[in-house]
Scaffold this motif. Structure first.
Motif, PDB file in Angstrom:
ATOM      1  N   HIS A 156       0.874  -1.186   0.000  1.00 12.29           N
ATOM      2  CA  HIS A 156       0.000   0.000   0.000  1.00 12.29           C
ATOM      3  C   HIS A 156       0.904   1.228   0.000  1.00 12.29           C
ATOM      4  O   HIS A 156       1.925   1.233   0.684  1.00 12.29           O
ATOM      5  CB  HIS A 156      -0.853   0.051   1.264  1.00 12.29           C
ATOM      6  CG  HIS A 156      -1.608  -1.217   1.528  1.00 12.29           C
ATOM      7  ND1 HIS A 156      -2.938  -1.361   1.248  1.00 12.29           N
ATOM      8  CD2 HIS A 156      -1.203  -2.398   2.050  1.00 12.29           C
ATOM      9  CE1 HIS A 156      -3.331  -2.579   1.584  1.00 12.29           C
ATOM     10  NE2 HIS A 156      -2.298  -3.228   2.082  1.00 12.29           N
ATOM     11  N   SER A 172      -7.833   1.318   4.197  1.00 10.47           N
ATOM     12  CA  SER A 172      -7.456   0.196   3.328  1.00 10.47           C
ATOM     13  C   SER A 172      -6.308  -0.646   3.863  1.00 10.47           C
ATOM     14  O   SER A 172      -6.006  -1.689   3.309  1.00 10.47           O
ATOM     15  CB  SER A 172      -7.077   0.738   1.953  1.00 10.47           C
ATOM     16  OG  SER A 172      -6.072   1.711   2.118  1.00 10.47           O
ATOM     17  N   VAL A 173      -5.639  -0.162   4.905  1.00 10.24           N
ATOM     18  CA  VAL A 173      -4.513  -0.964   5.391  1.00 10.24           C
ATOM     19  C   VAL A 173      -4.626  -1.183   6.890  1.00 10.24           C
ATOM     20  O   VAL A 173      -4.784  -0.251   7.666  1.00 10.24           O
ATOM     21  CB  VAL A 173      -3.145  -0.379   4.977  1.00 10.24           C
ATOM     22  CG1 VAL A 173      -3.057   1.097   5.210  1.00 10.24           C
ATOM     23  CG2 VAL A 173      -1.998  -1.079   5.667  1.00 10.24           C
TER      24      VAL A 173
END
Ligand code: FRU
Length: 544
Positions: free
Chosen positions: A358, A375-376
């Motif tokens: 990412h 998202s991470v």
């Protein structure tokens, strides 16, 4: 049952009073080691790292005798096969082709009843003498130096019948300890440095010389500490009156001496002239509270690689209940760094574990707001962050955070006071875990950005900052959703220049060991693909 503190106090007392013996737990309880429920429990334990080396179960402390030999990295370590507490030290053994994936081998050394190591095989080193791998270690009690050799490619070890090879400190010398030999070769001679010290004066290193590793002559002190460096404390290791685990080696055009004392790994860079060491620059190899007893090796690429014991940050009771304690650090490649300091960087081989990637770039970090990246997430990550502190008081990364922030840990650069810390007040909702903020002095130059490289592996955090500082610590989040990652600033805004995050691949399927299978001719005793041989009757393989 001995805690680590009792264990060290006993070792100090044994030198003064002699004759103190630990309980008779040298007998290995093979039934416990074969214990399937324990394996299952360890495999499911969310606090157990997935990409650091650690024993299949039970207690470990110091790295011992790291040795690159015939294309493989061998790692030994202080190991108690009887449980997750520090007693009856053995030498555990693991091997790796690549510094990353490990295979557990049979226990290398176990105490011999009635022998000079009857109460434990303590720390030491490994060298190769005329093609024969040889371990040089401290037998207890009393503390005396012993050797063991292997004729079968390091599968079994034969203790030298003439042990101990150095029975006691030089006559007339009253020492606070006499242990953890470090051996190196100069021309036709072997040299050996032993960790020691004098009460009220400080630590010291005794230097010996030998032609054959079995017969040693005392030369003189390699170097000694200063009274002014002593701290208040109860035992000589915490005051600095005893230096443990010396490691002495050339680095660039200097020599480095590393010792462990006062809860830290302390290095000195300096000149080695006529068998005397003259320190010039000193520092800590790690600013954290969990990195200790470091030792190094040289590999075929000529790299000097340092390993350390990452101790636990939770109660003795919690360690015993977990069934395991202690982790090996990631390998650190050493260089002669900025202004003569010790430079440290993680070995590049670790990058082989990088999975999903990412990346974020050029984002403002506003004080007062709590936000996590959507998202991470994860508890097994490599994080590389470049941060511009601007006029903020502090800036950093939040990790292992629950969505509501009730559990979270901060890696914090305090710009105004020039410190790098890990803030752990809210790291866990569980009782009995360390909540302090380990760290130390770390300042950026005016135009410098903060470059953090963080290895997060369940309860382990290893941080490399701007290639000149490391900080290792432990956290034990209790909630399964403590996986969030974010940035923060305090006082004024800061900026995230770039953030790269990799989800790290585990080195085994089950948090026990690795899938790596060594060539069958070398390690025929280690058949089990999942590496469970580490659980099986280590007593059968103890040194003869
Ligand atoms: C350092 C140490 C060494 C000793 C070993 C015993 O952690 O105290 O000095 O040899 O541990 O396990």
């Amino acid at each position: 049952m001995a805690s680590r503190r009792d264990f060290l106090a006993l070792s100090a007392a044994s030198l003064l009073g002699g004759g103190i013996v630990l309980s008779n737990s040298t007998r290995i309880r093979a039934e416990q080691l074969k214990n399937e429920p324990l394996q299952e429990k360890l495999a499911a334990d969310p606090q157990r790292p997935r990409y650091h080396l650690l024993p299949p179960a039970n207690w470990m402390n110091d790295p011992n005798g790291p040795l690159f030999w015939k294309g493989q990295y061998h790692m030994f370590y202080q190991y108690n096969p009887n449980g997750a507490f520090p007693e009856s030290m053995h030498w555990g053994h693991a091997v790796s082709p690549d510094l990353v994936h490990w295979k557990h081998l049979p226990i290398a050394l176990a105490p011999t009843p009635g022998g000079s190591d009857k109460d434990g095989c303590w720390s030491g080193c490994a060298v190769v003498e005329q093609g024969v791998p040889t371990i040089v270690y401290t037998g207890v009690f009393p503390q005396a130096q012993c050797i063991a050799r292997s004729d079968d490619g390091m599968t079994t070890w034969r203790k030298y019948p003439g042990n101990p090879v150095i029975a006691a400190p030089p006559q007339g010398m009253e020492t606070t300890g006499f242990r953890d030999p470090c051996v190196w070769r100069e021309g036709e001679q072997w040299f050996l440095a032993i960790g020691s010290g004098v009460k009220d004066q400080g630590g010291m290193i005794l230097l010996y010389r030998s032609g054959d590793l079995s017969h040693w002559d005392y030369l003189h002190l390699l170097c000694k500490g200063r009274k002014s460096e002593l701290l208040p404390g109860k035992d000589p290791v915490s005051t600095g009156e005893m230096w443990e685990c010396p490691d002495f080696f050339p680095l660039g055009d200097k020599h480095a001496l590393i010792v462990s004392t006062q809860g830290a790994v302390v290095y000195s860079m300096g000149r080695y002239v006529n068998q005397y060491f003259h320190p010039e620059v000193q520092g800590k190899a790690d600013l954290g509270d969990c990195y200790y007893a470091a030792r190094s090796m040289v590999d075929e690429k000529g790299r000097r690689i340092l390993w350390g014991w990452i101790r636990e940050g939770r109660s003795d009771t919690a360690q015993r209940a977990a069934g395991w304690a202690g982790v090996m650090s990631l390998p650190r490649v050493l260089t002669l760094g900025h202004e003569g300091a010790l430079g440290m960087a993680p070995a590049s081989e670790i990058e082989a574990l990088r999975g999903k990637h990412h990346r974020f770039e050029g984002l403002p970090i506003v004080p007062g707001s709590f936000s996590l990246w959507k998202s991470v997430r994860g508890d097994s990550l490599e994080i590389q962050a470049e941060l511009e502190p601007g006029a903020s008081e502090a800036v950093g990364l939040t990790l292992r955070s629950t969505p509501d922030g009730k559990e979270q840990t901060s890696i914090t650069y305090k710009r105004t006071s020039g410190q790098l810390l890990v803030e752990r007040e809210r790291s866990s909702l569980s009782p009995g875990v360390d909540r302090g903020s380990p760290g130390g002095a770390f300042a950026l130059a005016e135009d410098e950005t903060l470059k953090l490289r963080v290895f997060l592996d369940a309860s382990v955090i290893e941080i490399f900052a701007n290639d000149r500082a490391c900080l290792t610590t432990r956290i034990y989040p209790s909630r399964s959703d403590s996986l969030g990652l974010g940035t923060f600033a305090r006082g004024d805004k800061a900026r995230l220049k770039a953030l790269d995050v990799w989800e790290m691949r585990p080195i085994s399927a089950n948090r026990l060991t690795t899938k790596f299978r060594p060539p069958p001719n070398r390690l025929s005793q280690c058949e089990n693909e999942e590496g469970l041989e580490g659980f099986a009757t280590p007593g059968n393989n103890r040194a003869r």
